[in-house]
Design an enzyme around this catalytic site. Structure first.
Site, PDB file in Angstrom:
ATOM      1  N   TYR A 150      28.624 -44.122 -23.343  1.00 27.51           N
ATOM      2  CA  TYR A 150      27.765 -44.469 -24.700  1.00 27.51           C
ATOM      3  C   TYR A 150      28.651 -44.468 -26.114  1.00 27.51           C
ATOM      4  O   TYR A 150      28.947 -45.864 -26.094  1.00 27.51           O
ATOM      5  CB  TYR A 150      26.888 -43.386 -24.649  1.00 27.51           C
ATOM      6  CG  TYR A 150      26.158 -43.767 -26.042  1.00 27.51           C
ATOM      7  CD1 TYR A 150      24.929 -44.465 -26.127  1.00 27.51           C
ATOM      8  CD2 TYR A 150      26.388 -43.859 -27.689  1.00 27.51           C
ATOM      9  CE1 TYR A 150      24.256 -45.161 -26.453  1.00 27.51           C
ATOM     10  CE2 TYR A 150      25.098 -43.822 -28.528  1.00 27.51           C
ATOM     11  CZ  TYR A 150      24.429 -45.182 -27.915  1.00 27.51           C
ATOM     12  OH  TYR A 150      23.093 -45.621 -29.406  1.00 27.51           O
ATOM     13  N   GLY A 153      31.070 -47.319 -24.858  1.00 24.42           N
ATOM     14  CA  GLY A 153      30.790 -49.055 -24.695  1.00 24.42           C
ATOM     15  C   GLY A 153      30.633 -49.138 -26.314  1.00 24.42           C
ATOM     16  O   GLY A 153      30.396 -50.641 -26.118  1.00 24.42           O
ATOM     17  N   SER A 194      12.117 -35.424 -29.793  1.00 24.40           N
ATOM     18  CA  SER A 194      10.967 -35.186 -28.885  1.00 24.40           C
ATOM     19  C   SER A 194      10.866 -33.800 -28.107  1.00 24.40           C
ATOM     20  O   SER A 194      10.069 -33.487 -27.924  1.00 24.40           O
ATOM     21  CB  SER A 194      11.142 -36.025 -28.202  1.00 24.40           C
ATOM     22  OG  SER A 194      12.783 -36.812 -28.067  1.00 24.40           O
ATOM     23  N   PHE A 196      11.562 -30.748 -29.226  1.00 28.62           N
ATOM     24  CA  PHE A 196      11.316 -29.400 -29.771  1.00 28.62           C
ATOM     25  C   PHE A 196       9.840 -30.277 -30.413  1.00 28.62           C
ATOM     26  O   PHE A 196       8.795 -28.743 -30.292  1.00 28.62           O
ATOM     27  CB  PHE A 196      12.168 -29.829 -31.607  1.00 28.62           C
ATOM     28  CG  PHE A 196      13.165 -29.101 -31.447  1.00 28.62           C
ATOM     29  CD1 PHE A 196      13.326 -28.551 -30.205  1.00 28.62           C
ATOM     30  CD2 PHE A 196      14.271 -28.663 -32.506  1.00 28.62           C
ATOM     31  CE1 PHE A 196      15.149 -28.519 -29.975  1.00 28.62           C
ATOM     32  CE2 PHE A 196      15.794 -27.687 -32.575  1.00 28.62           C
ATOM     33  CZ  PHE A 196      16.227 -27.855 -31.319  1.00 28.62           C
ATOM     34  N   GLY A 212      23.241 -23.798 -33.228  1.00 34.34           N
ATOM     35  CA  GLY A 212      21.921 -24.083 -34.131  1.00 34.34           C
ATOM     36  C   GLY A 212      22.683 -24.677 -35.339  1.00 34.34           C
ATOM     37  O   GLY A 212      22.171 -24.987 -36.272  1.00 34.34           O
TER      38      GLY A 212
HETATM   39  P1  NAD Z   1      15.601 -46.410 -26.269  1.00 31.44           P
HETATM   40  O1  NAD Z   1      16.406 -46.048 -24.693  1.00 31.44           O
HETATM   41  O2  NAD Z   1      13.469 -46.404 -26.245  1.00 31.44           O
HETATM   42  O3  NAD Z   1      15.876 -48.289 -26.140  1.00 31.44           O
HETATM   43  C1  NAD Z   1      16.222 -48.595 -24.976  1.00 31.44           C
HETATM   44  C2  NAD Z   1      16.303 -49.909 -24.332  1.00 31.44           C
HETATM   45  O4  NAD Z   1      16.826 -50.959 -23.961  1.00 31.44           O
HETATM   46  C3  NAD Z   1      15.042 -49.355 -23.980  1.00 31.44           C
HETATM   47  O5  NAD Z   1      13.637 -50.355 -23.621  1.00 31.44           O
HETATM   48  C4  NAD Z   1      15.553 -49.983 -22.432  1.00 31.44           C
HETATM   49  O6  NAD Z   1      14.832 -50.267 -21.101  1.00 31.44           O
HETATM   50  C5  NAD Z   1      16.773 -50.861 -22.787  1.00 31.44           C
HETATM   51  N1  NAD Z   1      17.853 -51.015 -21.981  1.00 31.44           N
HETATM   52  C6  NAD Z   1      18.788 -50.915 -21.725  1.00 31.44           C
HETATM   53  N2  NAD Z   1      19.330 -50.935 -20.856  1.00 31.44           N
HETATM   54  C7  NAD Z   1      18.997 -52.372 -20.329  1.00 31.44           C
HETATM   55  C8  NAD Z   1      20.339 -54.027 -19.919  1.00 31.44           C
HETATM   56  N3  NAD Z   1      20.486 -53.272 -19.122  1.00 31.44           N
HETATM   57  N4  NAD Z   1      19.045 -55.060 -19.934  1.00 31.44           N
HETATM   58  C9  NAD Z   1      17.863 -55.297 -20.760  1.00 31.44           C
HETATM   59  N5  NAD Z   1      17.672 -53.463 -21.190  1.00 31.44           N
HETATM   60  C10 NAD Z   1      17.284 -52.516 -21.210  1.00 31.44           C
HETATM   61  O7  NAD Z   1      16.428 -46.050 -27.151  1.00 31.44           O
HETATM   62  P2  NAD Z   1      16.087 -46.542 -29.001  1.00 31.44           P
HETATM   63  O8  NAD Z   1      15.971 -45.085 -29.810  1.00 31.44           O
HETATM   64  O9  NAD Z   1      15.180 -47.297 -28.872  1.00 31.44           O
HETATM   65  O10 NAD Z   1      17.876 -46.684 -29.110  1.00 31.44           O
HETATM   66  C11 NAD Z   1      17.657 -48.983 -29.285  1.00 31.44           C
HETATM   67  C12 NAD Z   1      18.594 -49.469 -30.001  1.00 31.44           C
HETATM   68  O11 NAD Z   1      19.115 -48.856 -30.783  1.00 31.44           O
HETATM   69  C13 NAD Z   1      19.830 -48.579 -28.444  1.00 31.44           C
HETATM   70  O12 NAD Z   1      20.890 -49.543 -28.671  1.00 31.44           O
HETATM   71  C14 NAD Z   1      20.361 -47.523 -29.556  1.00 31.44           C
HETATM   72  O13 NAD Z   1      22.221 -47.195 -28.795  1.00 31.44           O
HETATM   73  C15 NAD Z   1      20.864 -47.637 -30.853  1.00 31.44           C
HETATM   74  N6  NAD Z   1      20.787 -46.529 -31.444  1.00 31.44           N
HETATM   75  C16 NAD Z   1      19.360 -45.802 -31.405  1.00 31.44           C
HETATM   76  C17 NAD Z   1      19.353 -44.321 -32.253  1.00 31.44           C
HETATM   77  C18 NAD Z   1      18.469 -43.757 -32.320  1.00 31.44           C
HETATM   78  O14 NAD Z   1      18.549 -42.337 -32.589  1.00 31.44           O
HETATM   79  N7  NAD Z   1      17.429 -44.300 -31.781  1.00 31.44           N
HETATM   80  C19 NAD Z   1      20.831 -44.313 -33.000  1.00 31.44           C
HETATM   81  C20 NAD Z   1      22.136 -45.080 -32.927  1.00 31.44           C
HETATM   82  C21 NAD Z   1      21.594 -46.384 -32.371  1.00 31.44           C
HETATM   83  N1  UDP Z   2      20.043 -30.547 -29.790  1.00 28.96           N
HETATM   84  C1  UDP Z   2      19.391 -28.776 -29.130  1.00 28.96           C
HETATM   85  N2  UDP Z   2      18.311 -29.016 -28.480  1.00 28.96           N
HETATM   86  C2  UDP Z   2      17.524 -29.808 -27.788  1.00 28.96           C
HETATM   87  C3  UDP Z   2      18.226 -31.198 -27.581  1.00 28.96           C
HETATM   88  C4  UDP Z   2      19.644 -30.878 -28.392  1.00 28.96           C
HETATM   89  O1  UDP Z   2      19.902 -28.159 -29.932  1.00 28.96           O
HETATM   90  O2  UDP Z   2      16.606 -29.288 -26.695  1.00 28.96           O
HETATM   91  C5  UDP Z   2      20.700 -30.716 -30.464  1.00 28.96           C
HETATM   92  C6  UDP Z   2      22.015 -30.952 -29.128  1.00 28.96           C
HETATM   93  O3  UDP Z   2      23.209 -30.552 -29.069  1.00 28.96           O
HETATM   94  C7  UDP Z   2      22.971 -32.175 -30.893  1.00 28.96           C
HETATM   95  C8  UDP Z   2      21.576 -32.180 -31.826  1.00 28.96           C
HETATM   96  O4  UDP Z   2      20.212 -31.161 -31.048  1.00 28.96           O
HETATM   97  O5  UDP Z   2      23.793 -31.082 -31.362  1.00 28.96           O
HETATM   98  C9  UDP Z   2      21.014 -33.529 -30.989  1.00 28.96           C
HETATM   99  O6  UDP Z   2      20.723 -33.370 -30.437  1.00 28.96           O
HETATM  100  P1  UDP Z   2      20.319 -35.879 -29.478  1.00 28.96           P
HETATM  101  O7  UDP Z   2      20.361 -35.230 -28.416  1.00 28.96           O
HETATM  102  O8  UDP Z   2      19.351 -35.712 -30.024  1.00 28.96           O
HETATM  103  O9  UDP Z   2      21.575 -36.552 -30.668  1.00 28.96           O
HETATM  104  P2  UDP Z   2      23.020 -36.714 -30.547  1.00 28.96           P
HETATM  105  O10 UDP Z   2      23.362 -35.426 -30.160  1.00 28.96           O
HETATM  106  O11 UDP Z   2      23.260 -37.796 -29.566  1.00 28.96           O
HETATM  107  O12 UDP Z   2      22.581 -37.237 -32.089  1.00 28.96           O
END
Ligand code: NAD
Ligand code: UDP
Ligand code: UDP
Length: 323
Positions: A150, A153, A194, A196, A212
């Site tokens: 991730y 990429g 989600s 929690f 934590g």
């Molecule tokens: P999500 O998984 O709900 O949404 C991603 C969407 O992309 C999904 O609908 C999935 O089906 C689609 N998808 C995945 N691979 C694909 C492919 N190869 N071709 C077409 N569709 C594809 O996640 P999200 O939280 O909505 O994240 C959306 C974007 O924002 C992502 O690029 C993610 O990296 C970025 N982002 C999200 C967060 C966050 O906290 N939610 C934080 C940082 C970055």
């Molecule tokens: N985490 C946790 N319990 C869970 C899921 C996640 O304590 O059930 C922690 C995880 O180890 C991280 C933080 O919560 O320190 C955020 O995790 P998340 O997967 O939401 O996002 P990211 O690590 O990508 O920020």
């Protein structure tokens, strides 16, 4: 009736996902024509079902790792699984979605001269040794760990965006999104908010990884979408990267306690091992977003959690009813 290219035709990749579906709502609300493209890997048609009858909205099943030819003048590139359990399930596909996906969408932008925005991530900073993280920080990512598919990429996608900008003069916008939460997160996506909320509503143990004390900064979805739309509307010279997130920083234990209090749950906290390469702290420096976008988050964590809890309560109850 205006015809392309005299009206704004927006492509949202990953548009059926959590953030993508809120972005589609916002754009349709603004009266803009939207093509929502998704392979439904982690997203679902349900997230955009309410838009399907709108003549300004079109849903296309497609994987961004393959080329596609469409006529558009703005692209929001969000397609990529975002939660650790989802992106680590098929790590090669995760890297392909970011890298091949970026190449195809940049190729599309080059042919149509569309402006293109990349949903990058705070994960480009890895486990940071600078706090809070400004855009100038280059990050500390383990290139061979389980999160690398991730993180690397997304880093490579940023590289491609800036090279297409320099080499082909594309109009690019790169947003580095920090942890965002809200309605339409997948209840089983394993992300902390989600997990929690689902656990608290079911009075099940709250799974706290490590002690934590690691921190995250949680941005409510509508705030984030406002930031993305403002970034797309900036003058051509603004490329980013721009951090978008809520600077309020909380330990994961504090989040657990808040969720228990807000749901009135009987859940207790259960300690589980910390996953490898889990960043110890994360907080955006949003000085640049404040200055260039006039943007800052408005929804406080308690309020955002209340709205998200309400949503989860509804979908989990509906799920129980339908068996
Ligand atoms: P999500 O998984 O709900 O949404 C991603 C969407 O992309 C999904 O609908 C999935 O089906 C689609 N998808 C995945 N691979 C694909 C492919 N190869 N071709 C077409 N569709 C594809 O996640 P999200 O939280 O909505 O994240 C959306 C974007 O924002 C992502 O690029 C993610 O990296 C970025 N982002 C999200 C967060 C966050 O906290 N939610 C934080 C940082 C970055
Ligand atoms: N985490 C946790 N319990 C869970 C899921 C996640 O304590 O059930 C922690 C995880 O180890 C991280 C933080 O919560 O320190 C955020 O995790 P998340 O997967 O939401 O996002 P990211 O690590 O990508 O920020
Ligand atoms: N591409 C696409 N849609 C388009 C234009 C290009 O999917 O409308 C893909 C194309 O298949 C190519 C990629 O985008 O693999 C990169 O395009 P670019 O023009 O940069 O590279 P080239 O075609 O020269 O390899």
């Amino acid at each position: 009736m205006l015809r392309f290219p005299d009206y704004v035709q927006v492509l949202v990749t990953g548009g059926a996902g959590f953030l993508g579906s809120h972005l589609c709502d916002r754009l349709i609300g603004d009266g803009v024509a939207v093509i929502c493209l998704d392979n439904f890997y982690t997203g679902t048609r349900r997230n955009v079902a309410h838009l399907l009858d709108n003549p300004m909205f079109e849903l296309v099943r497609h994987d961004v790792t393959f080329p596609i030819y469409l006529e558009v003048n703005q692209i929001y590139n969000l397609a990529c699984a975002a939660s650790p359990i989802h992106y680590q399930f098929d790590p090669v596909q995760t890297t392909k979605s970011s890298v091949h996906g970026a190449i195809n969408m940049l190729g599309l932008a080059k042919r149509t001269r569309a402006r293109i925005l990349q949903a990058s991530t705070s994960e480009v900073y890895g486990d940071p040794d600078l706090h809070p993280q400004p855009e100038s920080y280059w990050g500390r990512v383990n290139p061979i760990g389980p999160r690398a598919c991730y993180d690397e990429g997304k880093r490579c996608a940023e590289t491609l965006f800036f090279d297409y900008h320099r080499q082909h003069q594309l109009l690019i916008k790169v947003a580095r999104i920090f942890n965002t939460y809200g309605p339409r997160m997948h209840p089983n996506d394993g992300r902390v908010v989600s997990n929690f909320i689902r656990q608290a509503l079911g009075n099940e143990p709250i799974t706290l990884f490590g002690d934590g004390s690691q921190t995250r900064s949680f941005c409510y979805v509508t705030d984030l979408i406002e930031g993305l739309v403002r970034l797309m509307a900036t003058p051509d010279a603004v490329t980013g990267p721009v951090n978008l997130g809520n600077p309020g920083e909380f330990t994961v234990r504090e989040l657990a306690e808040k969720v228990i209090a807000l749901t009135g749950s009987r859940s207790r906290i259960e300690s589980l091992p910390l996953p490898p390469d889990d960043p110890k702290q994360r907080q955006p420096d949003i000085g640049l977003a404040r200055k260039t976008l006039g943007w800052e988050p408005k929804v406080a964590l308690d309020e955002g959690l209340r709205r998200t809890i309400e949503y989860f309560d509804r979908v989990l109850a509906a799920g129980r009813k339908s068996g």
